[in-house]
Design a protein around this motif. Structure first.
Motif, short mmCIF file in Angstrom:
data_model
loop_
_atom_site.label_atom_id
_atom_site.label_comp_id
_atom_site.label_asym_id
_atom_site.label_seq_id
_atom_site.Cartn_x
_atom_site.Cartn_y
_atom_site.Cartn_z
N ALA A 1 19.21 -27.99 76.11
CA ALA A 1 19.52 -27.18 75.30
C ALA A 1 19.66 -27.48 73.96
O ALA A 1 19.32 -26.83 72.83
N VAL A 2 19.96 -28.80 73.53
CA VAL A 2 19.80 -29.34 72.25
C VAL A 2 18.59 -29.56 71.78
O VAL A 2 18.29 -28.89 70.48
N VAL A 3 17.76 -30.07 72.31
CA VAL A 3 16.19 -29.89 71.91
C VAL A 3 15.70 -28.66 71.83
O VAL A 3 14.81 -28.29 70.92
N GLY A 4 16.35 -27.86 72.67
CA GLY A 4 15.48 -26.54 72.56
C GLY A 4 16.31 -25.64 71.40
O GLY A 4 15.21 -24.84 70.76
N THR A 5 17.34 -25.97 71.21
CA THR A 5 18.10 -25.40 69.68
C THR A 5 16.94 -25.74 68.42
O THR A 5 16.87 -25.11 67.96
N ALA A 6 16.94 -27.25 68.57
CA ALA A 6 15.81 -27.50 67.43
C ALA A 6 14.67 -27.02 67.49
O ALA A 6 14.09 -26.33 66.42
N LEU A 7 13.90 -26.81 68.55
CA LEU A 7 12.62 -25.98 68.72
C LEU A 7 12.75 -24.59 68.47
O LEU A 7 11.79 -24.00 67.70
N GLY A 8 13.82 -23.90 68.73
CA GLY A 8 14.18 -22.29 68.08
C GLY A 8 14.38 -22.54 66.85
O GLY A 8 13.74 -21.49 66.12
N PHE A 9 15.16 -23.32 66.07
CA PHE A 9 15.11 -23.27 64.58
C PHE A 9 13.66 -23.44 63.96
O PHE A 9 13.43 -22.78 62.97
N GLU A 10 12.93 -24.26 64.73
CA GLU A 10 11.49 -24.52 64.11
C GLU A 10 10.66 -23.36 64.31
O GLU A 10 10.12 -22.77 63.29
N HIS A 11 10.60 -22.83 65.67
CA HIS A 11 9.46 -21.91 65.89
C HIS A 11 9.91 -20.22 65.71
O HIS A 11 9.26 -19.60 65.45
N ILE A 12 11.38 -20.32 65.97
CA ILE A 12 11.73 -18.77 65.54
C ILE A 12 12.40 -18.50 64.22
O ILE A 12 12.12 -17.65 63.55
N GLY A 13 13.19 -19.68 63.78
CA GLY A 13 13.98 -19.64 62.44
C GLY A 13 12.87 -20.06 61.18
O GLY A 13 13.31 -20.01 60.07
N GLY A 14 11.65 -20.72 61.49
CA GLY A 14 10.85 -21.19 60.39
C GLY A 14 11.35 -22.42 59.79
O GLY A 14 10.71 -22.74 58.78
N TYR A 15 12.21 -23.09 60.34
CA TYR A 15 12.75 -24.52 59.58
C TYR A 15 11.42 -25.44 59.92
O TYR A 15 11.19 -25.76 61.26
N ILE A 16 10.87 -25.84 59.16
CA ILE A 16 9.91 -27.05 59.26
C ILE A 16 10.71 -28.44 59.31
O ILE A 16 11.28 -28.67 58.34
N PRO A 17 10.44 -29.11 60.53
CA PRO A 17 11.22 -30.32 60.60
C PRO A 17 10.09 -31.44 59.73
O PRO A 17 9.18 -31.65 59.62
N CYS A 18 11.14 -32.34 59.33
CA CYS A 18 10.55 -33.58 58.72
C CYS A 18 10.32 -34.47 59.70
O CYS A 18 10.66 -34.43 60.85
N ALA A 19 9.59 -35.69 59.29
CA ALA A 19 9.15 -36.71 60.44
C ALA A 19 10.40 -37.33 61.11
O ALA A 19 10.36 -37.48 62.22
N LEU A 20 11.60 -37.54 60.20
CA LEU A 20 12.96 -38.12 60.88
C LEU A 20 13.36 -37.05 61.87
O LEU A 20 13.74 -37.25 63.10
N CYS A 21 13.32 -35.78 61.41
CA CYS A 21 13.83 -34.73 62.52
C CYS A 21 12.86 -34.82 63.71
O CYS A 21 13.36 -34.76 64.93
N LEU A 22 11.65 -35.01 63.82
CA LEU A 22 10.68 -35.11 64.89
C LEU A 22 11.09 -36.12 65.45
O LEU A 22 10.87 -36.16 66.93
N GLU A 23 11.43 -37.34 65.04
CA GLU A 23 11.70 -38.56 65.84
C GLU A 23 13.13 -38.51 66.45
O GLU A 23 13.09 -39.08 67.42
N GLN A 24 14.08 -37.72 65.96
CA GLN A 24 15.03 -37.43 66.52
C GLN A 24 14.95 -36.87 67.76
O GLN A 24 16.04 -36.87 68.72
N ARG A 25 14.09 -36.25 68.05
CA ARG A 25 13.89 -35.22 69.35
C ARG A 25 13.44 -36.22 70.54
O ARG A 25 13.34 -35.86 71.60
#
Length: 172
Positions: free
Chosen positions: A25-49
């Protein structure tokens, strides 16, 4: 095996499965913000997944281990590993939040490339239009916390859950 031991194994399996779902659910929320909300993750955001991507199968393995009545040491070791992964994720979140608050420097090359098209015809236009996010700029703050800050809370909570389940009943 006593009835109480069998009940503890079933409870541990359920709790490990719930932890896997919570991680998803946590990582799915992050993916939702990225793919649905349009928030592009930075390199550290991606590493936190990464701790979540590794932790979910570890928790599922712990659940299966408990369901199959494997030696408790195996199940507990998997749960401790999940807790360790979440503590590592919390550390990444603290580091990233500190970079966002300018408490310390982030990586010099910290900019994401997510969101770029693979369509060669639009590639140059996308390169000019899309500014990859910098790690020191929070994309969104909710109740004063960025995604990195919320990740710290989620990771610490999940780590506590993993370790609580791993060591439940050990004091007896």
């Amino acid at each position: 095996m006593t009835e109480q031991t069998a009940h503890q194994g079933a409870g541990m399996a359920l709790q490990a499965f719930v932890l896997a779902l919570a991680m998803a659910a946590v990582v799915g929320t992050a993916l939702g913000f990225e793919h649905i909300g349009g928030y592009i993750p930075c390199a550290l955001c991606l590493e936190q997944r990464t701790p979540y991507y590794v932790g979910i199968p570890v928790m599922l393995a712990a659940a299966i281990s408990a369901m199959l009545k494997a030696p408790p040491l195996i199940t507990r070791t998997l749960l401790v590993a999940g807790g360790g992964l979440m503590l590592y994720g919390a550390g990444l979140g603290v580091y990233h939040a500190g970079v966002e608050w300018s408490w310390w420097e982030g990586p010099a090359d910290c900019a994401g490339a997510a969101g770029l098209t693979t369509d060669a015809g639009n590639l140059l236009a996308d390169l000019n239009a899309i500014k990859p996010p910098a790690c020191n700029e929070a994309a969104l703050r909710v109740l004063g916390l960025s995604f990195a800050g919320w990740n710290v809370i989620a990771s610490v909570t999940l780590a506590a859950g993993c370790l609580r389940v791993a060591f439940a009943g050990r004091a007896r």
